[in-house]
Scaffold this active site. Sequence first.
Site, PDB file in Angstrom:
ATOM      1  N   ASP A 164      33.901 -84.842  22.322  1.00  0.00           N
ATOM      2  CA  ASP A 164      32.987 -83.911  22.999  1.00  0.00           C
ATOM      3  C   ASP A 164      32.266 -83.039  21.980  1.00  0.00           C
ATOM      4  O   ASP A 164      31.326 -82.321  22.328  1.00  0.00           O
ATOM      5  CB  ASP A 164      33.764 -83.018  23.970  1.00  0.00           C
ATOM      6  CG  ASP A 164      34.033 -83.730  25.285  1.00  0.00           C
ATOM      7  OD1 ASP A 164      33.405 -84.778  25.534  1.00  0.00           O
ATOM      8  OD2 ASP A 164      34.872 -83.243  26.056  1.00  0.00           O
ATOM      9  N   ASP A 166      36.664 -91.647  32.583  1.00  0.00           N
ATOM     10  CA  ASP A 166      37.127 -90.433  31.900  1.00  0.00           C
ATOM     11  C   ASP A 166      38.557 -90.092  32.311  1.00  0.00           C
ATOM     12  O   ASP A 166      39.078 -90.593  33.320  1.00  0.00           O
ATOM     13  CB  ASP A 166      36.181 -89.276  32.288  1.00  0.00           C
ATOM     14  CG  ASP A 166      36.146 -88.161  31.254  1.00  0.00           C
ATOM     15  OD1 ASP A 166      37.005 -88.136  30.351  1.00  0.00           O
ATOM     16  OD2 ASP A 166      35.250 -87.281  31.364  1.00  0.00           O
TER      17      ASP A 166
HETATM   18  C1  DGJ Z   1      34.640 -84.946  29.409  1.00  0.00           C
HETATM   19  C2  DGJ Z   1      33.790 -85.937  28.683  1.00  0.00           C
HETATM   20  O1  DGJ Z   1      34.243 -86.095  27.367  1.00  0.00           O
HETATM   21  C3  DGJ Z   1      32.338 -85.473  28.740  1.00  0.00           C
HETATM   22  O2  DGJ Z   1      31.533 -86.331  28.005  1.00  0.00           O
HETATM   23  C4  DGJ Z   1      31.923 -85.403  30.169  1.00  0.00           C
HETATM   24  O3  DGJ Z   1      31.930 -86.691  30.718  1.00  0.00           O
HETATM   25  C5  DGJ Z   1      32.827 -84.489  30.941  1.00  0.00           C
HETATM   26  N1  DGJ Z   1      34.200 -84.836  30.784  1.00  0.00           N
HETATM   27  C6  DGJ Z   1      32.480 -84.484  32.403  1.00  0.00           C
HETATM   28  O4  DGJ Z   1      33.338 -83.730  33.156  1.00  0.00           O
END
Ligand code: DGJ
Length: 754
Positions: A572, A502
């Site tokens: 998200d 991430d």
């Molecule tokens: C952002 C990601 O897009 C989410 O899916 C998740 O992993 C969060 N970060 C976790 O902090």
Amino acid sequence: MSADSEAWYDETARAWLLDLASTSYALALAANGTAVRHLHWGARLGRQAVAGLADAARSEPSDWERHRSWAAELPDEYTPWGGMRYDEPSLKVSYADGTRGVEWLYTGHQVTAQRGGTTLEVVLADEAYGLQVTLAYRIYQGFDVVERWARLTNAGSLPIRLRQVLSANWWLPMRDRWRLRYLHGGWGAETQVAETVLGPGKFVLESRRGTTSHQFSPWFTLDPGGTATEESGPVWSGELAWSGSWKLVSEVTSAGRLHVTGGWNDFDFSYELAPGEELTTPSFAALHTEGGFGAASREWHSWQRAHVIGHGDRTGVIGRPAWVARPQSRPRPGGRPPGGGGTAGPAVPPGLRPVLYNSWEATSFGVSQDGQERLAELAAEIGIECFVVDDGWFAGRQHDRAGLGDWTVDQAKFPRGLTPLIERVNGLGMRFGLWVEPEMVNPDSDLYRAHPDWVYHFANRSRTEQRNQLVLNLARPDVAEWVYRTIGGLLSQHNIQFVKWDMNRHFSEPGWPGAPVSDPERIWIDHVRNLYAILDALRADHPEADFESCSGGGGRADLGILSYVQQVWTSDNTDAWDRIKIQDGFCQAYSPSAMMAWVTDNPNWLTGRRLPLSFRFHSSMAGALGIGVDLTGWNAAERAEAAKLIATYKERRPVIQQGSLYRLARAADAPFAASEYLASDGSELVILSWWGPGQLESGPRRLCLAGLDPQAIFLDTSTGQRHHGSVLMQEGIGLPGTVGLDFGSSLIHLKREP
Ligand code: DGJ
């Protein structure tokens, strides 16, 4: 037509013809060898046509034509700034003596055959200063994609300052009113399709954020006159393989000719090329088709699956930094097929993405040994193949204000470490995956307390935080090596078969006070090259692990990162109806097999919308299926329904992930969308359709299919009905009776009768 791809040199005409599957690309030397000029990009061209084209393109402008400026515009394949050139340059340099223009002279070319393709390299040199550029063109058997990049070499004795270095300059044929289709968006609304008609001047798409960005994607499609449709008409499309700051400039010159140039963003950019040093740009791939937007996407998808996704560095962009210890095992030539191997967990058929579970929406930071075990047991029951623990598992991570940078297991949450959970997950027949965000640090972390100088910052300036975090300076070799060793350590100590990588914020204050280089602006390049090098080395050291690129959702989805990962977290925003549009945009450019899509809880955490379980599944089945619900909240009936839908997905997965995608209807046009996935041998197809609110007025009752053998008979495996291919394509197939209800969906599977 589909013929062999080959590169041919006409010695008399001093021109090159690249014959692709069904198109041609041609270039020639300028009369005095001072430039490489564009000749043709479009339908197949016979060899005999090249000489005439080259002659016409070769004439240099007269003085009078230079005076009329527009007549002096010559289509340079890679435009150096120097002489009477006023378009967007591909290259701009400053030499040590203050000279700032480039003058090329052709020095040679070579054609090299690779597995599955051929590379033409044309070499030009600015001999007074020892600067050399190698223009590379790679073509692939069976594809219409030309992949281009440039390699700069300083063969002189003094440093050369590079001010702008793009990857390629694409000239479009002389047509009018080009329509540009591109992808824009923001967090929670990535990859929205936008269109504009290009007039005289420049249209710039870019990221200055240090990463690909949610705002724009380095991809374009152009069609003259705006006449192309989903399944017909001439289309030219390109995508850049870079995950840092980039720019694409579409410029209609004063002569009315369109060219598109792109590569590293030259904003806040400078790179000193030391004597003996080489620098390779990211590749910029492009294709032409007469088959409309749909054919362009299908070509991207199949080429990415065959040559890009998870295949590693194809062109030398990484530059092999010294700090990466030579990995023990290199990826297999041609790359490791997506799907991964593994020492535990189910055997997912080669080349296919496993169905995964991700804990983020269920448990957020509140993870624990017992809680994750319970989720894993429920996940195994419904047929999950890879169980992923997201954020919250490491020391100090109770919330997003602390912990990033301290990649040791939280002893309070996992008293005996992660191994007991991993063993339990493996024992349940699943692979284990873990979330990390290695390029970031919270100021509230041991790492930051020990190394406050490891983040990007400027002297006498604030350090702007977002999500309470700062960006680690990965351009620093010591920081890059630390990341490699830290994440490598996690992978060595645990049986981790999936890594979600991430990156939750963009760059600010991109400084490196005290940098040992005279051009701290090169961090924009070095960060990404080091990121690629880390991923490349980790994958070589740990071939059992697959990787997913995530950046606060889909902020880092591009051809570059796709070489080092098997999939991308798309957004998200997990609202299954919003996702239809996001996924439509994603698949314009990238393969559905790389598009991770979770089924999540009702109401959706972001939009508050409630949608039927089947709708949420059908939306996520359009790519690589994942589940992100709190499984402890599902009752037995919901679990049973989910298990059934997952089993159906697994049966249809080869066609969805590896077949040809036809967009039968797009939600951009009506509150109704449908996609057809056709097996490459035409033997079966899956049709997913989704309808939103208010579709009664505009949603179709029947859906005309595409790409089928009109003579064939197809069996609907649910209803037992038989259909003629020609009828399915001309009169369509009836949709199930639930059309008319808001937020309905369907999955139809048709099998060709022997
Ligand atoms: C952002 C990601 O897009 C989410 O899916 C998740 O992993 C969060 N970060 C976790 O902090």
